[in-house]
Design a protein around this motif. Structure first.
Motif, PDB file in Angstrom:
ATOM      1  N   ASN A  70      83.157  18.862  16.277  1.00  0.00           N
ATOM      2  CA  ASN A  70      81.777  18.669  15.840  1.00  0.00           C
ATOM      3  C   ASN A  70      81.700  18.013  14.453  1.00  0.00           C
ATOM      4  O   ASN A  70      82.031  18.637  13.430  1.00  0.00           O
ATOM      5  CB  ASN A  70      81.050  20.012  15.802  1.00  0.00           C
ATOM      6  N   PRO A  71      81.271  16.736  14.378  1.00  0.00           N
ATOM      7  CA  PRO A  71      81.254  16.028  13.089  1.00  0.00           C
ATOM      8  C   PRO A  71      80.312  16.636  12.063  1.00  0.00           C
ATOM      9  O   PRO A  71      80.460  16.370  10.871  1.00  0.00           O
ATOM     10  CB  PRO A  71      80.798  14.613  13.486  1.00  0.00           C
ATOM     11  N   LYS A  72      79.332  17.419  12.516  1.00  0.00           N
ATOM     12  CA  LYS A  72      78.351  17.991  11.596  1.00  0.00           C
ATOM     13  C   LYS A  72      78.773  19.339  11.035  1.00  0.00           C
ATOM     14  O   LYS A  72      78.047  19.920  10.234  1.00  0.00           O
ATOM     15  CB  LYS A  72      76.999  18.125  12.309  1.00  0.00           C
ATOM     16  N   GLY A 109      98.907  17.446  14.169  1.00  0.00           N
ATOM     17  CA  GLY A 109      97.808  17.743  15.068  1.00  0.00           C
ATOM     18  C   GLY A 109      96.614  16.827  14.923  1.00  0.00           C
ATOM     19  O   GLY A 109      96.630  15.832  14.185  1.00  0.00           O
ATOM     20  N   ASP A 110      95.565  17.198  15.648  1.00  0.00           N
ATOM     21  CA  ASP A 110      94.288  16.498  15.618  1.00  0.00           C
ATOM     22  C   ASP A 110      93.383  17.247  14.637  1.00  0.00           C
ATOM     23  O   ASP A 110      92.870  18.317  14.945  1.00  0.00           O
ATOM     24  CB  ASP A 110      93.692  16.487  17.032  1.00  0.00           C
ATOM     25  N   PHE A 111      93.214  16.663  13.465  1.00  0.00           N
ATOM     26  CA  PHE A 111      92.433  17.307  12.413  1.00  0.00           C
ATOM     27  C   PHE A 111      90.949  16.905  12.471  1.00  0.00           C
ATOM     28  O   PHE A 111      90.165  17.378  11.664  1.00  0.00           O
ATOM     29  CB  PHE A 111      93.013  16.964  11.039  1.00  0.00           C
ATOM     30  N   ASN A 112      90.583  16.029  13.401  1.00  0.00           N
ATOM     31  CA  ASN A 112      89.200  15.576  13.545  1.00  0.00           C
ATOM     32  C   ASN A 112      88.591  15.226  12.193  1.00  0.00           C
ATOM     33  O   ASN A 112      87.456  15.609  11.882  1.00  0.00           O
ATOM     34  CB  ASN A 112      88.367  16.620  14.294  1.00  0.00           C
ATOM     35  N   SER A 113      89.372  14.506  11.392  1.00  0.00           N
ATOM     36  CA  SER A 113      88.948  14.030  10.080  1.00  0.00           C
ATOM     37  C   SER A 113      89.586  12.662   9.871  1.00  0.00           C
ATOM     38  O   SER A 113      90.732  12.440  10.272  1.00  0.00           O
ATOM     39  CB  SER A 113      89.379  14.985   8.965  1.00  0.00           C
ATOM     40  N   THR A 114      88.865  11.772   9.242  1.00  0.00           N
ATOM     41  CA  THR A 114      89.360  10.413   9.054  1.00  0.00           C
ATOM     42  C   THR A 114      90.109  10.284   7.732  1.00  0.00           C
ATOM     43  O   THR A 114      89.927  11.095   6.821  1.00  0.00           O
ATOM     44  CB  THR A 114      88.192   9.411   9.076  1.00  0.00           C
ATOM     45  N   GLY A 140      84.300  12.810   7.540  1.00  0.00           N
ATOM     46  CA  GLY A 140      84.266  11.355   7.562  1.00  0.00           C
ATOM     47  C   GLY A 140      84.093  10.735   8.934  1.00  0.00           C
ATOM     48  O   GLY A 140      84.202   9.517   9.074  1.00  0.00           O
ATOM     49  N   GLN A 141      83.815  11.539   9.949  1.00  0.00           N
ATOM     50  CA  GLN A 141      83.662  11.004  11.298  1.00  0.00           C
ATOM     51  C   GLN A 141      82.378  10.190  11.403  1.00  0.00           C
ATOM     52  O   GLN A 141      81.342  10.583  10.871  1.00  0.00           O
ATOM     53  CB  GLN A 141      83.637  12.145  12.319  1.00  0.00           C
ATOM     54  N   PRO A 142      82.436   9.041  12.093  1.00  0.00           N
ATOM     55  CA  PRO A 142      81.243   8.187  12.175  1.00  0.00           C
ATOM     56  C   PRO A 142      80.032   8.910  12.740  1.00  0.00           C
ATOM     57  O   PRO A 142      78.902   8.675  12.305  1.00  0.00           O
ATOM     58  CB  PRO A 142      81.699   7.053  13.106  1.00  0.00           C
ATOM     59  N   GLU A 143      80.240   9.812  13.700  1.00  0.00           N
ATOM     60  CA  GLU A 143      79.115  10.505  14.311  1.00  0.00           C
ATOM     61  C   GLU A 143      78.383  11.393  13.311  1.00  0.00           C
ATOM     62  O   GLU A 143      77.172  11.565  13.391  1.00  0.00           O
ATOM     63  CB  GLU A 143      79.588  11.357  15.496  1.00  0.00           C
ATOM     64  N   GLY A 144      79.102  11.964  12.363  1.00  0.00           N
ATOM     65  CA  GLY A 144      78.468  12.803  11.356  1.00  0.00           C
ATOM     66  C   GLY A 144      77.799  11.995  10.265  1.00  0.00           C
ATOM     67  O   GLY A 144      76.733  12.336   9.774  1.00  0.00           O
ATOM     68  N   LEU A 145      78.425  10.867   9.875  1.00  0.00           N
ATOM     69  CA  LEU A 145      77.885  10.046   8.801  1.00  0.00           C
ATOM     70  C   LEU A 145      76.629   9.307   9.224  1.00  0.00           C
ATOM     71  O   LEU A 145      75.776   8.993   8.399  1.00  0.00           O
ATOM     72  CB  LEU A 145      78.949   9.037   8.345  1.00  0.00           C
ATOM     73  N   SER A 146      76.500   9.014  10.516  1.00  0.00           N
ATOM     74  CA  SER A 146      75.365   8.217  10.985  1.00  0.00           C
ATOM     75  C   SER A 146      74.081   9.030  11.101  1.00  0.00           C
ATOM     76  O   SER A 146      73.008   8.466  11.151  1.00  0.00           O
ATOM     77  CB  SER A 146      75.698   7.589  12.346  1.00  0.00           C
ATOM     78  N   SER A 147      74.192  10.345  11.172  1.00  0.00           N
ATOM     79  CA  SER A 147      72.989  11.179  11.319  1.00  0.00           C
ATOM     80  C   SER A 147      73.099  12.390  10.404  1.00  0.00           C
ATOM     81  O   SER A 147      73.163  13.521  10.849  1.00  0.00           O
ATOM     82  CB  SER A 147      72.825  11.629  12.770  1.00  0.00           C
ATOM     83  N   ARG A 148      73.144  12.133   9.119  1.00  0.00           N
ATOM     84  CA  ARG A 148      73.390  13.191   8.147  1.00  0.00           C
ATOM     85  C   ARG A 148      72.095  13.913   7.771  1.00  0.00           C
ATOM     86  O   ARG A 148      71.211  13.319   7.172  1.00  0.00           O
ATOM     87  CB  ARG A 148      74.029  12.591   6.901  1.00  0.00           C
ATOM     88  N   HIS A 221      87.603   6.244  21.531  1.00  0.00           N
ATOM     89  CA  HIS A 221      86.704   6.815  22.520  1.00  0.00           C
ATOM     90  C   HIS A 221      85.274   6.439  22.164  1.00  0.00           C
ATOM     91  O   HIS A 221      84.951   6.145  21.006  1.00  0.00           O
ATOM     92  CB  HIS A 221      86.838   8.342  22.574  1.00  0.00           C
ATOM     93  N   ARG A 222      84.435   6.416  23.155  1.00  0.00           N
ATOM     94  CA  ARG A 222      83.043   5.997  22.983  1.00  0.00           C
ATOM     95  C   ARG A 222      82.999   4.633  22.291  1.00  0.00           C
ATOM     96  O   ARG A 222      83.521   3.667  22.797  1.00  0.00           O
ATOM     97  CB  ARG A 222      82.259   7.065  22.229  1.00  0.00           C
ATOM     98  N   LYS A 223      82.440   4.604  21.079  1.00  0.00           N
ATOM     99  CA  LYS A 223      82.284   3.322  20.397  1.00  0.00           C
ATOM    100  C   LYS A 223      83.124   3.224  19.129  1.00  0.00           C
ATOM    101  O   LYS A 223      82.948   2.297  18.345  1.00  0.00           O
ATOM    102  CB  LYS A 223      80.815   3.094  20.046  1.00  0.00           C
ATOM    103  N   SER A 224      84.011   4.175  18.893  1.00  0.00           N
ATOM    104  CA  SER A 224      84.732   4.184  17.619  1.00  0.00           C
ATOM    105  C   SER A 224      86.239   4.246  17.815  1.00  0.00           C
ATOM    106  O   SER A 224      86.739   4.921  18.722  1.00  0.00           O
ATOM    107  CB  SER A 224      84.280   5.372  16.756  1.00  0.00           C
ATOM    108  N   CYS A 225      86.932   3.511  16.969  1.00  0.00           N
ATOM    109  CA  CYS A 225      88.395   3.591  16.864  1.00  0.00           C
ATOM    110  C   CYS A 225      88.694   4.219  15.510  1.00  0.00           C
ATOM    111  O   CYS A 225      88.401   3.620  14.466  1.00  0.00           O
ATOM    112  CB  CYS A 225      89.032   2.207  16.937  1.00  0.00           C
ATOM    113  N   VAL A 226      89.266   5.398  15.500  1.00  0.00           N
ATOM    114  CA  VAL A 226      89.497   6.106  14.243  1.00  0.00           C
ATOM    115  C   VAL A 226      90.851   6.802  14.283  1.00  0.00           C
ATOM    116  O   VAL A 226      91.446   7.005  15.342  1.00  0.00           O
ATOM    117  CB  VAL A 226      88.398   7.156  13.959  1.00  0.00           C
ATOM    118  N   THR A 227      91.319   7.164  13.123  1.00  0.00           N
ATOM    119  CA  THR A 227      92.500   8.020  12.989  1.00  0.00           C
ATOM    120  C   THR A 227      92.036   9.445  12.742  1.00  0.00           C
ATOM    121  O   THR A 227      91.255   9.700  11.811  1.00  0.00           O
ATOM    122  CB  THR A 227      93.387   7.556  11.826  1.00  0.00           C
ATOM    123  N   VAL A 228      92.489  10.350  13.597  1.00  0.00           N
ATOM    124  CA  VAL A 228      92.196  11.775  13.405  1.00  0.00           C
ATOM    125  C   VAL A 228      93.456  12.627  13.548  1.00  0.00           C
ATOM    126  O   VAL A 228      93.441  13.825  13.277  1.00  0.00           O
ATOM    127  CB  VAL A 228      91.133  12.288  14.401  1.00  0.00           C
TER     128      VAL A 228
END
Length: 296
Positions: A70-72, A109-114, A140-148, A221-228
């Protein structure tokens, strides 16, 4: 904090010596994989029966985690990291003769952080002042930054007191027994809106391609290429204890090689695909044990 299944941790000891050969992007193993023997962790690390030389040069604490997506909810991720770091701190301190030694640490692991997000910089830099950071921006995930949303700033309530973890990401009960050398760390963590750790972590990846300078990514995935996904490892250091009580040694690792990540041109139009049967790329690193001589 209802997501406390944070990670798997173990102490490993090198069982056999293995010869390696270098290639361009990764260190290859001759014929077999490096073999490790897992040490059952049913008691405090002080109860593990190893010689002093084995503790100093052949034991490593390895963890694997998958933080909340969850980016938020950067507050939940920060609390999960505090739990993980406290456990790593407890497991990686081993007694050697009349002093304490910290064995090398690898956290994967997958830290779900950029890269370069506040959570990433906390892992790399050892400290975060969270009082002025919106919880949606922590990872720093795009999904969280776009709807802060507005006014979602953290205080120490994000870390429930029932966990018994101090602002230095150390179990309070354990910290009470380490006053001799933790006094120097406390000086850097007096802010009521900051937490810290002393593991001295570096990242195995630079997060930028050496071929074309483009950002690396581990998931598409979806619309973003990121390092997590990351492989963090500890570097060696000596810490001065107060009042002339000697030094605390933190042995570390030296990065020898890492697996090269594929670029977008190889993975178009997304993942999984015929080349990578997952929505994450595999990451891999090879290390050697490394210690620094004590300062003169």
């Amino acid at each position: 904090l209802d997501r406390d299944n944070v990670a798997l941790l173990t102490l490993l000891r090198v069982k056999d010596s293995v010869s390696f050969k270098r290639s361009k992007h990764v260190l290859c193993v001759d014929g077999v994989n490096p073999r490790f023997q897992s040490l059952a962790y049913h008691a405090p690390a002080s109860a593990v029966q190893l010689t002093d030389d084995e503790k100093r040069s052949r034991v490593v604490c390895v963890g694997n985690t998958h933080l909340l997506f969850n980016p938020k909810r950067g507050d939940v991720k920060l609390a999960q990291l505090a739990v993980l770091l406290a456990e790593v701190d407890r497991m990686s301190l081993l007694p050697v003769k009349d002093r304490t030694f910290r064995c090398p640490v690898v956290m994967c692991g997958d830290f779900n952080s950029t890269p370069w997000s506040p959570l990433y910089q906390f892992l790399r830099g050892g400290r975060i002042n969270f009082g002025h950071i919106n919880r949606c921006a922590l990872s720093g995930q795009p999904e969280g930054l776009s709807s802060r949303p507005i006014a979602l700033y953290l205080d120490h309530s994000f870390l429930p007191p029932r966990l018994g973890i101090s602002p230095r990401c150390v179990y309070s009960a354990v910290e009470a027994d380490r006053t001799r050398w933790l006094q120097t760390e406390r000086a850097g963590s007096e802010s009521p809106s900051a937490i810290s750790h002393s593991l001295g972590l570096s990242s195995s990846y630079t997060h930028q391609s050496h071929d074309d300078g483009q950002p690396e990514f581990t998931t598409w995935h979806r619309k973003s290429c990121v390092t997590v996904d990351y492989i963090f490892f500890s570097t060696p250091a000596w810490q001065q204890c107060p009042s002339g009580l000697g030094m605390l040694e933190r042995c570390g690792l030296r990065l020898l090689a890492r697996r090269q990540l594929l670029g977008q041109d190889r993975l178009w139009p997304g993942m999984p695909n015929a080349t990578v049967p997952s929505d994450h790329q595999a990451i891999q690193a090879v290390f050697e044990f490394h210690t620094d001589p004590p300062p003169s």
